[in-house]
Design an enzyme around this catalytic site. Structure first.
Site, PDB file in Angstrom:
ATOM      1  N   SER A  44       0.841  -1.199   0.000  1.00 36.06           N
ATOM      2  CA  SER A  44       0.000   0.000   0.000  1.00 36.06           C
ATOM      3  C   SER A  44       0.871   1.241   0.000  1.00 36.06           C
ATOM      4  O   SER A  44       2.008   1.228   0.460  1.00 36.06           O
ATOM      5  CB  SER A  44      -0.882   0.033   1.248  1.00 36.06           C
TER       6      SER A  44
HETATM    7  N1  SAH Z   1       0.263  -4.823   4.423  1.00 32.85           N
HETATM    8  C1  SAH Z   1       0.848  -5.342   3.198  1.00 32.85           C
HETATM    9  C2  SAH Z   1      -0.094  -5.159   2.021  1.00 32.85           C
HETATM   10  C3  SAH Z   1      -0.129  -6.362   1.152  1.00 32.85           C
HETATM   11  S1  SAH Z   1      -1.448  -6.411  -0.012  1.00 32.85           S
HETATM   12  C4  SAH Z   1       2.207  -4.727   2.962  1.00 32.85           C
HETATM   13  O1  SAH Z   1       2.648  -3.873   3.757  1.00 32.85           O
HETATM   14  O2  SAH Z   1       2.860  -5.116   2.002  1.00 32.85           O
HETATM   15  C5  SAH Z   1      -2.646  -7.404   0.828  1.00 32.85           C
HETATM   16  C6  SAH Z   1      -2.228  -8.820   1.125  1.00 32.85           C
HETATM   17  O3  SAH Z   1      -3.373  -9.488   1.680  1.00 32.85           O
HETATM   18  C7  SAH Z   1      -1.802  -9.654  -0.069  1.00 32.85           C
HETATM   19  O4  SAH Z   1      -0.508 -10.107   0.125  1.00 32.85           O
HETATM   20  C8  SAH Z   1      -2.806 -10.808  -0.102  1.00 32.85           C
HETATM   21  O5  SAH Z   1      -2.250 -12.031  -0.497  1.00 32.85           O
HETATM   22  C9  SAH Z   1      -3.248 -10.854   1.337  1.00 32.85           C
HETATM   23  N2  SAH Z   1      -4.523 -11.523   1.601  1.00 32.85           N
HETATM   24  C10 SAH Z   1      -5.676 -11.498   0.901  1.00 32.85           C
HETATM   25  N3  SAH Z   1      -6.607 -12.277   1.481  1.00 32.85           N
HETATM   26  C11 SAH Z   1      -6.026 -12.820   2.595  1.00 32.85           C
HETATM   27  C12 SAH Z   1      -6.457 -13.732   3.603  1.00 32.85           C
HETATM   28  N4  SAH Z   1      -7.692 -14.268   3.610  1.00 32.85           N
HETATM   29  N5  SAH Z   1      -5.579 -14.060   4.585  1.00 32.85           N
HETATM   30  C13 SAH Z   1      -4.327 -13.540   4.618  1.00 32.85           C
HETATM   31  N6  SAH Z   1      -3.858 -12.700   3.670  1.00 32.85           N
HETATM   32  C14 SAH Z   1      -4.694 -12.345   2.667  1.00 32.85           C
END
Ligand code: SAH
Length: 296
Positions: free
Chosen positions: A143
């Site tokens: 993000s």
């Molecule tokens: N906070 C992260 C943002 C990553 S994007 C950062 O700082 O990089 C959001 C992430 O949520 C993705 O990696 C995706 O795979 C994950 N995601 C989506 N659904 C999920 C679930 N049910 N359980 C765990 N992770 C999930």
């Protein structure tokens, strides 16, 4: 899920935030021992090693699974080309966050401290401090800093002390978890994609954050062993907030997550768990990657 009544809160409303791709403290409770496990599938979390200097390119964990296309890690200041200058670039990023309305000194300090460029591929490191989301592999994105700061500030609002235990759903590259580690006693962060879970482990090894616990599994189920949480944050948006998250939130705790609203659009949603029930507040429009069930 039955939606609780919407009660307006005093939450500053800023301009719509997109990630770029389109009170209270928890009572003392024993921490789960490690390695910790999610119900399904098996999860292994490894505590960062204590002491010593950060080991660029340190070895992989025993749990590393083969991934089709290896995700590159970025632990060398030389490789990033930013080196020591990154401190000045981060200070400039923080000034821009302040100009955008982020005012919590703790949040600003955490954003100043965490080297975002180490969480992205070295080819993208020079964009590490721009207010933009960046690809982190497997179709996911880190993000943008303003969104991370905004969500973190909402979590900490009215709570000047460090938060107790925090649950993050969607570890991604581990950046948000690193920011949270400065603002809370313990961070439990779940990722459903093994390649990213492993990459986050590599990224975070450099920082030696002993209070960050990475979990591999379906974050829609939360992580009951660490509950109740002072704060829950999600970086992926679904149709609604999973019941498990609400169950695992402490009374006095706050949840911040993107969720689909009635208009079929994604908004940032804040849920406060009070002694008399849940208070839900819908904030600005956002655009996060989808919350998916199961693991991949
Ligand atoms: N906070 C992260 C943002 C990553 S994007 C950062 O700082 O990089 C959001 C992430 O949520 C993705 O990696 C995706 O795979 C994950 N995601 C989506 N659904 C999920 C679930 N049910 N359980 C765990 N992770 C999930």
């Amino acid at each position: 899920m039955k939606k609780p009544p919407v009660v307006p809160l005093v939450i500053p409303r800023s301009a719509a935030v997109a990630n770029g791709t389109a009170p209270g403290q928890v009572g003392a409770k024993p921490r789960p021992s490690f390695p910790v496990q999610l119900p399904q599938p098996v999860v292994l979390a490894q505590k960062p090693r204590a002491g010593g200097s950060p080991p660029p390119g340190a070895g992989r964990t025993q749990t590393a699974a083969p991934v089709a296309r290896p995700l590159r890690t970025n632990t060398s200041p030389v490789a990033t080309g930013l080196g020591m200058d990154s401190q000045a670039v981060r200070a400039s990023m923080v000034r821009k966050l302040e100009a955008q309305g982020i005012s919590s000194p703790q949040v600003l300090a955490a954003m100043r401290a965490v080297e975002r460029h180490r969480f992205v591929d070295s080819a993208l490191a020079n964009q590490g401090y721009e207010d933009t989301s960046l690809p982190i592999g497997l179709g996911q994105t880190i993000s943008k800093p303003s969104v991370v700061a905004r969500m973190t500030e909402l979590l900490c609002q009215g709570r000047p002390e460090k938060l107790g235990r925090v649950l993050e759903i969607g570890t991604g590259c581990g950046y948000q978890a690193a920011v949270l580690s400065h603002l809370s006693r313990e961070v439990y962060s779940i990722e459903r994609l093994r390649g990213l879970h492993e990459r986050a482990r590599e990224n975070l090894r450099w920082f030696r954050l002993a209070n960050v616990h990475l979990l591999f599994g379906d974050g829609m189920l939360g992580y009951a062993k660490g509950a109740p949480y002072a704060a829950i944050i999600a970086a992926a948006g679904g149709n609604d907030i999973p019941q498990a998250w609400l169950d695992q939130l402490a009374v006095g705790g706050r949840l911040v997550a993107p969720a689909e609203t009635d208009a079929g659009r994604q908004n940032l949603v804040v849920i406060d768990k009070t002694s008399t029930g849940l208070v839900r507040t819908v904030l600005e429009a956002v655009l996060f990657v989808p919350l998916k069930s199961g693991v991949g």
